[in-house]
Design an enzyme around this catalytic site. Structure first.
Site, mmCIF file in Angstrom:
data_model
loop_
_atom_site.group_PDB
_atom_site.id
_atom_site.type_symbol
_atom_site.label_atom_id
_atom_site.label_comp_id
_atom_site.label_asym_id
_atom_site.label_seq_id
_atom_site.Cartn_x
_atom_site.Cartn_y
_atom_site.Cartn_z
ATOM 1 N N LYS A 73 0.869 -0.972 0.012
ATOM 2 C CA LYS A 73 -0.027 0.002 -0.111
ATOM 3 C C LYS A 73 0.821 1.247 -0.030
ATOM 4 O O LYS A 73 1.754 1.246 0.751
ATOM 5 C CB LYS A 73 -0.850 -0.083 1.318
ATOM 6 C CG LYS A 73 -2.024 0.811 1.437
ATOM 7 C CD LYS A 73 -3.010 0.729 2.492
ATOM 8 C CE LYS A 73 -3.972 1.755 2.531
ATOM 9 N NZ LYS A 73 -4.886 1.551 3.728
ATOM 10 N N SER A 125 -9.619 1.411 2.781
ATOM 11 C CA SER A 125 -8.873 2.357 1.856
ATOM 12 C C SER A 125 -7.689 1.379 1.095
ATOM 13 O O SER A 125 -7.189 1.831 0.235
ATOM 14 C CB SER A 125 -8.165 3.260 2.581
ATOM 15 O OG SER A 125 -7.276 2.660 3.664
ATOM 16 N N SER A 176 -10.019 -0.930 6.928
ATOM 17 C CA SER A 176 -9.277 -0.515 5.662
ATOM 18 C C SER A 176 -8.468 -1.711 5.035
ATOM 19 O O SER A 176 -8.111 -1.675 3.956
ATOM 20 C CB SER A 176 -8.351 0.755 5.486
ATOM 21 O OG SER A 176 -9.121 1.814 5.651
#
Lengths: 482, 476
Positions: B76, B151, B175
């Site tokens: 990420k 996310s 997330s």
């Protein structure tokens, strides 16, 4: 320092002192805590506040904070860190990590050399900011062309020591700052150098008519020396009293001391009220020094200035004169008391060791470390025994401080040979014969010629005659002549 | 890539397959599929090949490159990678290259993993759909008109699309778990303090945890053992080694007491509730006892979360001021430059949360908002404590619905926030939780079932997750 307030008025002062701790590294990272390096050389992701970096508390900083708390008789307490949020370019994270409602040191007191006690509200840990230099234009914040930021200081550990509003004069404020500085130095927690910014003092000043509640206070910043501290408080006190007497009201504000103009001026007021949005720092865990750790820190501390002063006074053997009290204070403040003690232990008269240390040695304090206490003691013994005059003794001491050696040998090299009593008496008789009019006046009890006669004997003996001995002989002769 | 990380590493370590071949397969899959999915912000072709070659040389020299030897991994984009752009999908960090690696990146590297690229996300991890990205949204591999969740949507999609067997995400209020559920992969949030946050660009420091997204429960366990354990660079890192979870995956749930949380089953999309109840039955069939339990405090979790997380974020994101790195938009003075840079650099959702958080911490409002939210957080923890006095693990849905359509919630932030309702409680309590794929909604969209255990209950969590995975596969 002159400080006469108009009758019926009282000034109320509280001091906030920020001191940089003498740690090896910064508060939350491994960067060097050093003064005077090239800008932006002692930096890393943590003290630059780079995204993703996290603080880790420095154990040594905690211990030095605990030393300060111990010396100030504070309660060393479980504490937490908060974030104080505001934007400023020299603050890398745009928040400062500081202790807020749970400081490591709660309460306490500081005893001034004259015995007065000033309450301590707290002494808490926080991180320092970087340093901004405004360049070009007027050089002032508003008119500069650009600014340069040095982050070497960002993250340097600070302890902020907040006094109670117990201080009642500029002189007392200076005494407080001086005593606090002595404590910081004695405990090894800070070098206490105001000129380098490692000790920074802000003063909260208000005035009131005696017996009335506290007045509105102003906070004075930019006090870079003991002298500024005293002058600024005197100016601010007078300003506030004049304002109130003229029917005005003191407005709570932060004022800047302008050393050159000798006055305090209001700082540009911020557009909005300060709201630092304090909240618990989630990247750090609570700090709870246990009893064992606290005891270890206390045990590792040397004696405090007050104890060291008491020890010196004890050596004197009698109640100190005001001059000796000041000598004791200054010798301890400049960390030279061990020399006096060592010389006294080796047989030197303590009063003489004290006065020579407070004056001659302190004048070259940087070299004091190389002075051999044994040689110092032998020198003082020569002086006390009358083999060297005070003037000669000081010359030998100056030589000892520069290049060391044996005081007796130095004295011989400089041509200082002890005068025996016979030679001295003969020299005195010669001088009196050369100045019959002055001798008559002295005999008639006119004491003001005494200095002239002693000086003449010193001159005639190339400074070898000891003034005290000459003086005693003059008294003897006068008594005999009557 | 259909092989698991464990399988790939095993073939590379024995020399049966070259790391370079594994990496080429991953790069080819990305080249073919990612123009449509847009899981990656940056693909590190050359670096990955060089790294794979180095691993192959090590194997040839008789060395063991580690338990993730040659395994391609996606990170990420809020995980710092030395010299490689790390943007958090924000314009304000455009071009920023960290001078250091996050601790998890170092540990993956030390275990032989090969970083393939950086994945798309909601800006600064604020969002539940990966639509709040300055680089545009990621598409769900199971339905290209659907969001991947967020996310960590890029990481979830990269695994679901078969680009990589393994990705790291970060979980603040769900997330990792929510996009894992939407994309049909395993997503695990460890106990707070198990995985070092050093090098994770902070969103809400007291909630953020890094965790794995994988195709199998065993892979998630393997990764947790690699990235977990004490790190002196993170003061909130627990002073103990990584939990031993690989051995727990096959342990089974015989005699395990499982609470089915009413609040995480009732009132959700029927297809989701149905799968969760099937999962509960499957665990019962595997030897667990299952009982329904209500934890009414969970209802207040979301409100507390949406005060605490923005409050911390408002402070964490203050440093993006145009002074030291990232975007700078000039102004007549420093304050104006700060404002111009932040105005241009942050997207709408980030600005909204900074405003919310600033408000919640302001003098006069702190007690009513931030302080009260912290008390609610304690209440939620109390609710868990009560439930764990009776159960070893809790079960519920990961999300109230399956993946929603792109654009479905972008006009209504509150409806978007509601998609975190099932994941937020474990975040507030700092407990571990995992989302395991369990069938679909009948329309081809995956459903995730969430298991939770008390703090440091990772071994039990993985035992339950392993049982869920076996039941889901048997069902197929």
């Amino acid at each position: 320092m002159t400080e006469t307030l108009p009758a019926g008025w009282e000034v109320v002062i509280g001091l906030e002192v920020h001191c940089e701790l003498a740690t090896t590294t910064k508060l939350f990272c491994g960067c060097l805590n050093a003064f005077g390096n090239e800008p932006n050389t002692n930096i890393c992701p943590v003290c630059l506040g780079l995204p993703g970096s996290l603080p880790v508390l420095n154990r040594q900083a905690v211990e030095l904070a605990m030393r300060i708390g111990t010396a100030l008789h504070s309660a060393i307490s479980p504490s937490t860190f908060h974030r104080k949020n505001y934007f400023y370019p020299d603050m890398p994270k745009d928040f400062q990590i500081s202790q807020y409602d749970a400081p490591i040191n709660r309460g306490g007191r500081l005893e001034l050399p004259d015995g007065t006690e000033v309450g301590i509200e707290r002494a808490h840990l926080e991180e320092d900011t970087g340093k901004t230099t405004h360049v070009g234009g007027s050089g002032r914040i508003g008119g500069a062309d650009y600014a340069l930021v040095d982050y070497n200081r960002a993250g340097v550990p600070l302890v902020e020591i907040v006094s109670a509003p117990d201080i009642r004069s500029a002189a007392q404020a200076r005494a407080y700052a001086g005593e606090l500085r002595a404590i910081l130095v004695a405990t090894g927690s800070s070098d206490g150098r105001m000129e380098e910014g490692s000790m920074r003092v802000d003063a909260n000043v208000s005035v009131r008519r005696e017996g009335e509640p506290f007045g509105t206070r102003c906070e004075i910043k930019n006090l870079n020396s003991m002298r500024s501290l005293g002058r600024a408080i005197e100016f601010e006190t007078a300003r506030q009293i004049a304002l109130v007497e003229a029917g005005g009201r003191v407005v709570q504000e932060t004022r800047h001391w302008e050393e050159g103009r000798g006055e305090t001026l209001p700082m540009r007021s911020k557009e909005e009220a300060d709201d630092y949005r304090y909240f618990p720092e989630p990247d750090l865990v609570p700090l709870e020094p246990d009893a064992v750790w606290q005891a270890g820190v206390a045990a590792a501390m040397g004696p405090l200035p007050a104890d060291r002063r008491a020890a010196l006074i004890g050596l004197l053997g009698s109640a100190p004169t005001p001059a000796q009290t000041e000598q004791v204070r200054s010798v301890v403040a400049s960390d030279l008391d061990a020399l006096v003690v060592a010389a006294a232990e080796r047989g030197a008269p303590a009063t003489l060791a004290l006065v020579r240390t407070a004056n001659e040695v302190a004048a070259v304090a940087g070299r004091a470390g190389s002075l051999d206490p044994g040689a110092f003691a032998r020198l003082l013994a020569l002086e006390a025994g009358g083999e060297l005059s005070a003037t000669q003794s000081k010359e030998v001491l100056a030589e000892l401080l520069v290049s060391g050696g044996d005081p007796g040998e130095i004295a011989r090299r400089l041509g200082f040979e002890a005068m025996d009593a016979g030679a001295l008496h003969a020299a005195i008789d010669r001088v009196l014969a050369e100045h019959p009019a002055d001798w008559e006046r002295f005999l008639a009890g006119e004491d003001k010629v005494r200095g002239f006669l002693i000086g003449a004997v010193k001159k005639a003996t190339a400074n070898q005659a000891d003034p005290g001995t000459v003086n005693a002989r003059l008294n003897e002769l006068r008594a005999g002549a009557r | 890539m259909s092989a698991t990380a464990a399988e790939l590493a095993a073939t590379v370590r024995t020399g049966a397959r070259r790391a370079r071949d594994v990496v080429e397969e991953s790069l080819a899959a990305i080249a073919a599929g990612d123009p449509e999915i847009h899981a990656f912000l940056e693909v590190l072709d050359d670096d990955a090949r060089a790294r794979a070659d180095a691993i192959d040389r090590a194997v040839a020299a008789g060395e063991d490159p580690g338990p993730l030897a040659g395994v391609p991994v996606a990170l990420k984009d809020n995980l710092c990678t030395r010299g490689v752009p790390t943007t958090c999908s924000s314009r304000i960090l455009a071009g920023w290259r960290p001078p250091y690696d996050a601790t998890v990146v170092e540990r993956l590297g030390a275990a032989g993993a090969v970083v393939i690229g950086k994945t798309n996300m909601d800006e600064f991890a604020m969002g539940s759909s990966t639509e709040n990205s300055c680089s545009g949204p990621t598409r769900n591999p199971h339905g290209h008109d659907r969001v991947p969740g967020g996310s960590s949507g890029g990481s979830a999609a990269a695994v679901a699309a078969g680009f990589v067997p393994l990705a790291l995400g970060s979980d603040t209020g769900g997330s990792i778990r929510q996009p894992a559920a939407f994309c049909g992969v395993v997503g695990m949030k460890p106990t707070y303090g198990t995985v070092s946050r050093y090098g994770l660009v902070a969103f809400a420091s007291s909630l953020d945890q890094i965790g794995p997204l994988t195709n199998s429960v065993a892979d998630a366990a393997l990764v947790l053992e690699v990235i977990g354990g004490h790190d002196r660079c993170d003061s909130t890192s627990l002073p103990q080694p990584a939990p031993e979870v690989v051995v727990a995956v096959e342990r089974g749930v015989e005699g395990v007491r499982i609470g089915l949380v009413s609040e995480l089953v009732d009132g959700l999309a029927p297809a989701v509730s149905g799968r969760v109840r099937e999962a509960a039955l499957a665990l019962e069939a595997a030897g667990a006892s299952v009982e329904e339990v209500s934890i009414p405090q969970f209802r207040y979790g979301l409100a507390a979360y949406y005060l605490i997380a923005p409050a911390e974020a408002s402070s964490n994101l203050a440093r993006f001021d145009g002074v030291r790195y990232g975007l700078r938009v000039d102004g007549p003075d420093v304050a104006a430059m700060n404002v111009a840079s932040r105005t241009a650099g942050f997207g709408a959702e980030v600005k909204r949360r900074i405003m919310l958080g600033t408000y919640a911490l302001s003098a006069g409002y702190y007690d009513a908002y931030y302080a009260k939210a912290q008390r609610v957080r304690t209440l939620v923890a109390d609710g868990f404590a009560y439930a764990y006095s009776k159960f070893d693990a809790l079960l519920g849905a990961t999300t109230p619905t399956t993946a929603f359509a792109l654009g479905e919630h972008t006009a209504d932030p509150l409806s978007m926030y509601l998609s975190d309702v099932c994941t937020v409680p474990a975040s507030l309590a700092g407990h571990p939780a995992i989302s395991v794929p369990f069938g679909d909604d009948g329309a081809g969209l995956p459903v995730g079932v969430q298991a939770m255990t008390p703090a440091l209950g990772e071994p039990m969590l993985f035992a339950v997750a392993g049982a869920l995975e076996r039941a889901a596969k048997a069902d197929r």
